[in-house]
Design an enzyme around this catalytic site. Structure first.
Site, PDB file in Angstrom:
ATOM      1  N   GLY A   1       0.743  -1.079   0.153  1.00 58.37           N
ATOM      2  CA  GLY A   1      -0.253  -0.045  -0.078  1.00 58.37           C
ATOM      3  C   GLY A   1       0.732   1.149   0.169  1.00 58.37           C
TER       4      GLY A   1
ATOM      5  N   CYS B   1       5.131  -6.501   1.379  1.00 55.32           N
ATOM      6  CA  CYS B   1       5.813  -4.901   1.729  1.00 55.32           C
ATOM      7  C   CYS B   1       5.116  -3.692   3.308  1.00 55.32           C
ATOM      8  CB  CYS B   1       5.469  -3.914   0.177  1.00 55.32           C
ATOM      9  SG  CYS B   1       6.038  -2.368  -0.057  1.00 55.32           S
ATOM     10  N   TYR B   2       3.796  -3.266   2.581  1.00 54.20           N
ATOM     11  CA  TYR B   2       2.835  -2.211   3.710  1.00 54.20           C
ATOM     12  C   TYR B   2       2.407  -3.713   4.384  1.00 54.20           C
ATOM     13  CZ  TYR B   2      -0.447   0.125   6.003  1.00 54.20           C
ATOM     14  OH  TYR B   2      -1.452   0.688   7.258  1.00 54.20           O
TER      15      TYR B   2
ATOM     16  N   HIS C   1       8.062  -7.253  -3.690  1.00 52.76           N
ATOM     17  CA  HIS C   1       7.013  -7.710  -4.799  1.00 52.76           C
ATOM     18  C   HIS C   1       7.075  -9.217  -5.560  1.00 52.76           C
ATOM     19  CE1 HIS C   1       4.385  -4.119  -3.368  1.00 52.76           C
ATOM     20  NE2 HIS C   1       5.155  -2.892  -3.680  1.00 52.76           N
TER      21      HIS C   1
ATOM     22  N   GLU D   1       4.746 -10.547  -7.013  1.00 53.70           N
ATOM     23  CA  GLU D   1       3.232 -10.586  -7.841  1.00 53.70           C
ATOM     24  C   GLU D   1       3.695  -9.821  -8.551  1.00 53.70           C
ATOM     25  OE1 GLU D   1       3.982  -8.485  -5.229  1.00 53.70           O
ATOM     26  OE2 GLU D   1       2.276  -6.926  -5.430  1.00 53.70           O
TER      27      GLU D   1
ATOM     28  N   GLY E   1     -21.104  -7.757 -29.415  1.00 53.49           N
ATOM     29  CA  GLY E   1     -20.184  -8.107 -30.150  1.00 53.49           C
ATOM     30  C   GLY E   1     -18.842  -8.033 -29.541  1.00 53.49           C
TER      31      GLY E   1
ATOM     32  N   VAL F   1     -16.092  -8.789 -26.046  1.00 53.30           N
ATOM     33  CA  VAL F   1     -16.276 -10.671 -25.749  1.00 53.30           C
ATOM     34  C   VAL F   1     -16.631 -10.600 -24.497  1.00 53.30           C
ATOM     35  CG1 VAL F   1     -14.060 -11.657 -24.527  1.00 53.30           C
ATOM     36  CG2 VAL F   1     -13.578 -10.215 -25.560  1.00 53.30           C
ATOM     37  N   ASP F   2     -17.102  -9.491 -23.304  1.00 57.24           N
ATOM     38  CA  ASP F   2     -17.662 -10.250 -22.385  1.00 57.24           C
ATOM     39  C   ASP F   2     -18.489 -10.875 -22.135  1.00 57.24           C
ATOM     40  OD1 ASP F   2     -15.718  -9.685 -21.698  1.00 57.24           O
ATOM     41  OD2 ASP F   2     -16.113  -7.580 -20.516  1.00 57.24           O
TER      42      ASP F   2
ATOM     43  N   LYS G   1     -10.736 -10.642 -16.646  1.00 52.38           N
ATOM     44  CA  LYS G   1     -10.702 -10.381 -18.403  1.00 52.38           C
ATOM     45  C   LYS G   1     -10.119 -12.280 -18.765  1.00 52.38           C
ATOM     46  CE  LYS G   1     -11.975  -7.629 -21.820  1.00 52.38           C
ATOM     47  NZ  LYS G   1     -13.444  -6.931 -21.691  1.00 52.38           N
TER      48      LYS G   1
END
Ligand code: XMP
Length: 516
Positions: A59, A86-87, A173, A175, A228, A230-231, A372
């Site tokens: 954070g 981290c934080y 980090h 990630e 039309g 993706v989702d 997504k």
């Protein structure tokens, strides 16, 4: 949800890091389900969540600031493994009786991680592995029963642990991609420390979601607005698998679509998937209401309002619906629960907001838990073509926000013809999937040119092509000169009414991706 797929879940508490969503995506890539919640979630909710492990995100705040975000310290007594990043690590230190001080050496970016002693967290990780740091404060005293397990040039305490309580802290980090063995470290936490098993797999997810939709919807009818994109496409196919003909899809032609768009949607959904599809040509209505409007926000509002009006009218004609299906994604859900500051409205995005209340419809949002890339994987799992799954985004207000100034049918034709050429050439060059978006914009100016022996006074087309990972920031694409040359040659030769082509070299920020 209490079910097989969500038994092995991990709780991520968000302290405001820009990387919190990355943590969640990485955990899910390891096939473990996780959810992000604000750090302020009460303890009873944490207990109810029944996590196999808890991750405290990074954070922007300093734990030394009295107003910095906190979590309930009793979560350390739940006997659930905790990883603070981290934080998160500094908060663990402070809440469990250690000490954090401001540091003279702020450490940002690349560092080499030196391992000090054995830890399950670093099993299989090389010594001197590259990690990505970003912190200002530093731990000066560890809490009782904690020890340092790794250090870097500037951080004697780059990683800490209390192996008995299974509480771990990383000053870097894991990630982000720059931490080369980050995935291994996260996997160690998930599988060696939390003892999670993998069950978040797309194959099982399709079956699970179909069952969920059946339970939620029963014998009621669902309406789904297809764009039309993706989702909504993947949502329609999934819901159709669950409830068959009780799903009705509606595709509204607002007159602001690209060449061939309507035909493609019809072919895919009606012919290939056999889905009830209502295609409505409402272009006159949309274009009449847009006539004379040049202000970008007014355009967006006019299109949004007309959409609601047309959708409501047509849905009433089609039958009695209980549910409205929407492709809402997990990041949209988190945006609304996390403690994001108020942000200025840059553009009023066109979506179906306002419709559910107005029409008294319940929402069916099968992707509320998905990112997504997970929706794309789900689509592939259901044999939806790559052409749909890998489509570049197209904005709801369509070509209206790519025609600067007045929107007329003639100007739409010019833009469509130029846009088609760009798409063809980008695909031919094999660049379509590398670009976030690539399209044409019609400018409200005319310039002088010469064609044959005659003077011309015609329109200008601007080309916009950007790279981006989420559309929030973007860089203009460094396309090959030859390709830019081909765009220009073809557009000026083939599109009547254009005598000049320019390339947009603005990044976002400060420019937005769309011109309006
Ligand atoms: P901007 O222009 O704000 O766009 O940089 C960021 C991304 O959002 C898309 N966009 C929209 N999508 N309705 C949508 O569904 C809208 O009103 C809208 N406006 C912009 C844009 O194409 C880009 O991908």
């Amino acid at each position: 949800m209490t079910d097989r797929l969500h038994e092995q879940k991990v709780l991520i508490l968000d302290f405001g890091s820009q990387y919190t969503q990355n943590i969640a995506r990485k955990v899910r890539e390891c096939q473990v389900y996780c959810e992000i919640h604000p750090c302020t979630i009460p303890l009873d909710k944490i207990v109810e969540f029944n996590a196999k492990g808890i991750i405290l995100s990074g954070g922007p705040a300093s734990v030394l600031d009295p107003s910095s975000p906190l979590c309930d310290p009793k979560l350390f007594e739940l006997e659930v493994p905790v990883l603070g990043i981290c934080y998160g690590m500094q908060l663990i230190t402070q809440l469990l009786g250690g000490k954090v001080n401001p540091s003279d050496h702020r450490e940002f970016g690349r560092a080499e991680l030196m391992l000090k002693e054995f830890s399950h967290l670093f099993e299989g990780v090389r010594n001197n592995s590259i990690v990505w740091m970003s912190h200002g404060d530093r731990i000066s005293k560890l809490p009782n029963d904690f020890k340092s397990i790794a250090f870097t040039g500037n951080s004697p305490l780059a990683a800490i642990e209390n192996p008995i309580a299974k509480i771990y802290g990383l000053q870097f980090h894991p990630e982000v991609v720059h931490t080369l063995e980050g995935e291994k470290i996260l996997k160690n936490f998930l599988f060696k420390i939390c003892e999670c098993s993998t069950n978040w797999k797309m194959e099982s997810l399709v079956e699970f979601m179909i069952e969920n939709i059946r339970q939620q919807v029963g014998n009621e009818k669902v309406i789904c607005g297809l764009s039309g994109g993706v989702d909504s496409s993947v949502a329609a196919v999934l819901i159709h698998k669950a409830i068959g003909d009780n799903l009705y899809c509606m595709f509204i032609d607002n007159g602001l679509l690209r060449t061939g768009e309507k035909e493609k949607v019809e072919k895919t959904f009606r012919d290939n998937f056999n889905i009830n599809l209502d295609v409505l040509d409402a272009s006159d209505k949309f274009l009449n209401k847009l006539a004379g409007i040049t202000d970008p926000e007014q355009k967006r509002k006019s299109i949004g309002n007309t959409f609601i009006e047309v959708f409501e009218e047509e849905a009433k004609r089609l039958g009695n619906f209980t549910f409205l299906a929407q492709g809402t994604l997990y990041p949209d859900v988190i945006e609304s629960v996390s403690f994001k500051g108020p942000s200025a409205v840059i553009k009023s995005h066109h979506n179906v907001g306002g419709l559910p209340e107005k029409m008294n419809l319940k929402l069916l949002e099968p992707f509320r838990e998905l990112f997504k890339d997970e929706v794309r994987k789900l689509g592939k799992e259901m044999d939806i073509s790559d052409e749909i799954i890998n489509r570049q985004p197209f904005p709801g207000p369509g070509l209206a926000i790519r025609i600067l100034g007045n929107i007329t049918r003639d100007r739409l034709d010019i833009l469509r013809a130029a846009d088609k050429i760009i798409l063809e050439e980008i695909k031919k060059a094999g660049l379509y999937n590398d670009l976030w978006q690539s399209f044409a914009v019609l400018l409200p100016v005319k310039t002088v040119g010469v064609m044959g022996d005659s003077r011309t006074y015609e329109n200008v087309i601007a080309i916009r092509a950007v790279t981006s990972t989420d559309g929030m920031t973007a860089d203009w694409a460094h396309l090959p000169y030859e390709l830019l040359g081909t765009f220009s040659n073809r557009i000026i030769n083939e599109v009547h009414g254009v005598n000049r082509v320019v390339y947009d070299i603005s990044s976002k920020p400060p420019g937005t991706i769309e011109w309006e």
